[in-house]
Write a protein that holds these residues in place. Structure first.
Motif: not given
Length: 234
Positions: A127-144
């Protein structure tokens, strides 16, 4: 889903899970509105707490006039499963800094964890941080955004369950489980199905004695132990 671990790939891979965030987020916002919480309160809760089941519990406890200590403890217990998930995924980021790991773990959810487990089957367990950051951030914003929209729509929808929104996350996890089973070649199909059946049976009995989230945590631990026992026989 492919073997790419770029930021763009993370954005693409997380899209199928967003429907679950949207469905449950709308329902949470509607419930918050009917409980007389303001849009600002809903937004801050989603950005700070960022946990669907915990947010539902917080709203109900606030209405019941529960003390802050009880709300904090309940939220911790409900989300304690994230400790196991974070420990599990941290092994793939051993070379990263502490700050990087904290950033990744802070926005990790059930969905992005499951997505990461599926991704490992495509990337030779990397895994790479950039990949997980992308998934996490989009999920975070969509949830909010979804919770805020739900709160704004609260006056128009009195019963979110009539649209099946309460089944959104369940359906999403069924899909993620299916993807995990068909893509993971490290264990036999028989072993994976045995673990799934074991956890389902454990949940059935544990739910009779423990609250749902506690039962889920115990069932997950038992499932890990059961998987370790049956794996050597693959």
């Amino acid at each position: 889903m492919d073997a790419s671990l770029t930021f763009k790939s993370g954005l693409k891979d997380v899209v199928p899970t967003l429907f679950g965030y949207i469905g449950v987020g709308l329902a949470m916002g509607i419930v918050a509105n009917t409980s007389h919480l303001s849009v600002l309160a809903v937004l801050l809760m989603s950005l700070i707490v960022y946990a669907g089941s915990a947010q539902f519990i917080i709203i109900s406890m606030l209405l019941a006039g529960s003390p802050v200590s009880a709300i904090v403890l309940s939220t911790f217990l409900i989300n304690s499963r994230m400790i196991l998930m974070s420990l599990s995924i941290a092994q793939y980021f051993k070379k990263e800094s502490l700050a990087q790991n904290i950033a990744l773990g802070s926005l990790l959810t059930d969905e992005t964890f499951a997505l990461s487990m599926n991704k490992l089957n495509q990337t030779h367990h990397q895994l790479r941080p950039r990949w997980l950051h992308a998934a996490n951030i989009i999920a975070y914003l969509v949830w909010a955004i979804a919770t805020v929209v739900g709160c704004l729509l609260g006056n128009l929808i009195t019963d979110p369950n009539q649209f099946g929104l309460d089944f959104a996350v369940v359906g999403m996890f069924i899909g993620l489980l299916y993807l995990q089973i068909i893509t993971d070649r490290s264990k036999s199909l028989k072993t994976q199905l045995l673990v799934v059946i074991f956890v389902a049976i454990a949940m059935f009995f544990l739910m009779r004695f423990f609250p749902g989230n506690i039962a889920l945590l115990i069932a997950a631990l038992l499932g890990c132990g059961f998987g370790m026992v049956v794996s050597p026989h693959d």
